[in-house]
Design a protein around this motif. Structure first.
Motif, PDB file in Angstrom:
ATOM      1  N   SER A   2       6.180  -7.612   7.879  1.00 30.72           N
ATOM      2  CA  SER A   2       5.668  -7.936   6.579  1.00 30.72           C
ATOM      3  C   SER A   2       5.406  -6.695   5.774  1.00 30.72           C
ATOM      4  O   SER A   2       5.090  -5.408   6.493  1.00 30.72           O
ATOM      5  CB  SER A   2       4.419  -8.754   6.694  1.00 30.72           C
ATOM      6  OG  SER A   2       3.424  -8.168   7.015  1.00 30.72           O
ATOM      7  N   HIS A   3       5.350  -6.452   4.396  1.00 31.54           N
ATOM      8  CA  HIS A   3       5.019  -5.341   3.809  1.00 31.54           C
ATOM      9  C   HIS A   3       4.183  -5.974   2.610  1.00 31.54           C
ATOM     10  O   HIS A   3       4.264  -6.750   2.045  1.00 31.54           O
ATOM     11  CB  HIS A   3       6.165  -4.943   3.112  1.00 31.54           C
ATOM     12  CG  HIS A   3       6.028  -3.662   2.574  1.00 31.54           C
ATOM     13  ND1 HIS A   3       5.478  -3.332   1.197  1.00 31.54           N
ATOM     14  CD2 HIS A   3       6.282  -2.198   2.935  1.00 31.54           C
ATOM     15  CE1 HIS A   3       5.305  -2.152   0.938  1.00 31.54           C
ATOM     16  NE2 HIS A   3       5.747  -1.307   2.095  1.00 31.54           N
ATOM     17  N   SER A   4       2.975  -5.087   2.522  1.00 34.93           N
ATOM     18  CA  SER A   4       1.961  -5.390   1.607  1.00 34.93           C
ATOM     19  C   SER A   4       2.136  -4.799   0.193  1.00 34.93           C
ATOM     20  O   SER A   4       2.283  -3.527   0.277  1.00 34.93           O
ATOM     21  CB  SER A   4       0.638  -5.133   2.049  1.00 34.93           C
ATOM     22  OG  SER A   4       0.450  -6.218   3.219  1.00 34.93           O
ATOM     23  N   MET A   5       2.057  -5.519  -0.661  1.00 35.71           N
ATOM     24  CA  MET A   5       2.097  -4.714  -2.450  1.00 35.71           C
ATOM     25  C   MET A   5       0.908  -4.170  -2.426  1.00 35.71           C
ATOM     26  O   MET A   5      -0.284  -4.708  -2.594  1.00 35.71           O
ATOM     27  CB  MET A   5       2.535  -5.924  -3.326  1.00 35.71           C
ATOM     28  CG  MET A   5       2.403  -5.350  -4.743  1.00 35.71           C
ATOM     29  SD  MET A   5       3.038  -6.397  -5.863  1.00 35.71           S
ATOM     30  CE  MET A   5       4.828  -6.465  -5.791  1.00 35.71           C
ATOM     31  N   LEU A  21       9.647  -0.675   4.358  1.00 37.64           N
ATOM     32  CA  LEU A  21      10.247  -1.870   3.425  1.00 37.64           C
ATOM     33  C   LEU A  21      11.635  -2.315   3.884  1.00 37.64           C
ATOM     34  O   LEU A  21      11.997  -3.699   4.014  1.00 37.64           O
ATOM     35  CB  LEU A  21      10.502  -1.256   1.933  1.00 37.64           C
ATOM     36  CG  LEU A  21      10.966  -2.406   0.899  1.00 37.64           C
ATOM     37  CD1 LEU A  21       9.859  -3.447   0.578  1.00 37.64           C
ATOM     38  CD2 LEU A  21      10.993  -1.759  -0.145  1.00 37.64           C
ATOM     39  N   ALA A  24      11.148  -5.187   6.433  1.00 33.10           N
ATOM     40  CA  ALA A  24      10.202  -6.285   6.111  1.00 33.10           C
ATOM     41  C   ALA A  24      11.099  -7.608   5.511  1.00 33.10           C
ATOM     42  O   ALA A  24      12.065  -7.582   4.914  1.00 33.10           O
ATOM     43  CB  ALA A  24       9.438  -5.703   4.986  1.00 33.10           C
ATOM     44  N   PHE A  27       6.741 -10.446   2.218  1.00 26.57           N
ATOM     45  CA  PHE A  27       5.843  -9.601   1.266  1.00 26.57           C
ATOM     46  C   PHE A  27       4.608 -10.218   1.129  1.00 26.57           C
ATOM     47  O   PHE A  27       4.306 -11.145   0.428  1.00 26.57           O
ATOM     48  CB  PHE A  27       6.461  -9.501   0.066  1.00 26.57           C
ATOM     49  CG  PHE A  27       8.054  -8.893   0.287  1.00 26.57           C
ATOM     50  CD1 PHE A  27       8.118  -7.311   0.665  1.00 26.57           C
ATOM     51  CD2 PHE A  27       9.251  -9.586   0.109  1.00 26.57           C
ATOM     52  CE1 PHE A  27       9.564  -6.857   0.650  1.00 26.57           C
ATOM     53  CE2 PHE A  27      10.450  -8.914   0.345  1.00 26.57           C
ATOM     54  CZ  PHE A  27      10.312  -7.541   0.816  1.00 26.57           C
ATOM     55  N   THR A  30       1.625 -10.629  -2.853  1.00 27.21           N
ATOM     56  CA  THR A  30       2.908 -10.332  -3.834  1.00 27.21           C
ATOM     57  C   THR A  30       2.478 -11.147  -5.066  1.00 27.21           C
ATOM     58  O   THR A  30       2.045 -10.707  -6.417  1.00 27.21           O
ATOM     59  CB  THR A  30       4.378 -10.674  -3.479  1.00 27.21           C
ATOM     60  OG1 THR A  30       4.347  -9.856  -2.387  1.00 27.21           O
ATOM     61  CG2 THR A  30       5.199 -10.479  -4.657  1.00 27.21           C
ATOM     62  N   ARG A 111      14.013  -7.583  -2.744  1.00 29.35           N
ATOM     63  CA  ARG A 111      13.374  -6.478  -2.606  1.00 29.35           C
ATOM     64  C   ARG A 111      13.219  -5.467  -4.017  1.00 29.35           C
ATOM     65  O   ARG A 111      12.432  -4.723  -4.258  1.00 29.35           O
ATOM     66  CB  ARG A 111      13.811  -5.661  -1.403  1.00 29.35           C
ATOM     67  CG  ARG A 111      13.450  -5.956  -0.022  1.00 29.35           C
ATOM     68  CD  ARG A 111      14.203  -5.029   0.846  1.00 29.35           C
ATOM     69  NE  ARG A 111      13.908  -5.582   2.309  1.00 29.35           N
ATOM     70  CZ  ARG A 111      14.448  -6.574   3.074  1.00 29.35           C
ATOM     71  NH1 ARG A 111      15.625  -7.002   2.371  1.00 29.35           N
ATOM     72  NH2 ARG A 111      14.244  -6.687   4.188  1.00 29.35           N
ATOM     73  N   TYR A 114      10.692  -6.708  -6.103  1.00 33.15           N
ATOM     74  CA  TYR A 114       9.430  -6.205  -5.603  1.00 33.15           C
ATOM     75  C   TYR A 114       9.418  -4.651  -5.872  1.00 33.15           C
ATOM     76  O   TYR A 114       8.039  -4.394  -6.415  1.00 33.15           O
ATOM     77  CB  TYR A 114       9.533  -6.328  -4.031  1.00 33.15           C
ATOM     78  CG  TYR A 114       8.294  -5.942  -3.437  1.00 33.15           C
ATOM     79  CD1 TYR A 114       7.364  -6.568  -3.339  1.00 33.15           C
ATOM     80  CD2 TYR A 114       8.387  -4.585  -2.671  1.00 33.15           C
ATOM     81  CE1 TYR A 114       6.073  -6.392  -2.306  1.00 33.15           C
ATOM     82  CE2 TYR A 114       7.019  -3.969  -2.036  1.00 33.15           C
ATOM     83  CZ  TYR A 114       6.216  -4.932  -1.741  1.00 33.15           C
ATOM     84  OH  TYR A 114       5.031  -4.734  -1.095  1.00 33.15           O
TER      85      TYR A 114
END
Length: 216
Positions: A2-5, A21, A24, A27, A30, A111, A114
């Motif tokens: 996962s990737h955190s905003m 990213l 990932a 997200f 988000t 992405r 994002y």
């Protein structure tokens, strides 16, 4: 993975922030950040509209209204501009990402939306920093010391070119840098290809928005 905003961190340290990213698939954080970003867009654009009317006199019809009608007029203009501003930033994220997807399919549309959310955050920051100039200089938000428009304004009165060049600001350059860092971490494409299409597509989006403002 996962990737955190994290809008602030990603805008300041894009290369390290976007490094994971590419791998990932989820997200985190988000949706609520996008809701807050939408609310921020509405507030910032609405506040800009209010200050344009109050300090810069951008809407001359306001001066001819009776005092009891001015508040209603002001509220309607602020709300309308706030909604239009929100739609403009939604255009940048959704339609802008679609244009980018044509050349960066490896990154993926999800992405790219994002990544474009970070660009919107940076542009809104630029609008916030522009507000004091409206009050102190009695100039509308179009006239920004952060952009190339202040120089082009000396050469031409063409509305399209003024809108276009006033959008070419240091904040757009900052957003372009963040886009490059994020996309570079998400694809195997060459640096030259990435930079060329990011700059070209950003200029195209700015031109489209400038045309929409002058045509309608």
């Amino acid at each position: 993975m996962s990737h955190s905003m994290r809008l602030v961190v990603g805008s300041i340290k894009p290369f390290s922030h976007f490094r994971p990213l590419r791998s990932a698939y989820q997200f985190k954080g988000t949706w609520w950040r996008l809701i807050l970003l939408s609310l921020l867009a509405f507030i910032v654009v609405g506040l800009t509209s209010f200050m344009n009317i109050k300090y810069a006199g951008e809407v001359p019809e306001y001066a001819g209204l009776a005092s009891n009608d001015r508040l209603l007029f002001l509220m309607s203009e602020v709300i309308t501009d706030g909604v239009l501003g929100l739609l403009t930033f939604a255009f940048i994220v959704l339609v802008g990402s679609l244009l980018f997807w044509s050349f960066f399919q490896e990154v993926g549309y999800k992405r790219l939306t994002y990544i474009h959310s970070y660009v919107v955050f940076i542009l809104l920051l630029g609008m916030l920093l522009q507000l004091p100039f409206i009050a102190f200089l009695n100039e509308p938000s179009l006239i920004s010391p952060y952009s190339l428009g202040v120089y082009v304004d000396l050469l031409t009165n063409n509305t399209f070119w003024l809108y276009f060049t006033y959008s070419l600001s240091i904040f757009l350059a900052w957003g372009t840098f963040v886009q490059y860092a994020a996309i570079k971490q998400s694809t195997t494409l060459s640096k030259g290809y990435i930079l060329f299409w990011i700059v070209t597509l950003n200029l195209l989006i700015v031109a489209i928005l400038a045309y929409m403002r002058t045509a309608f």
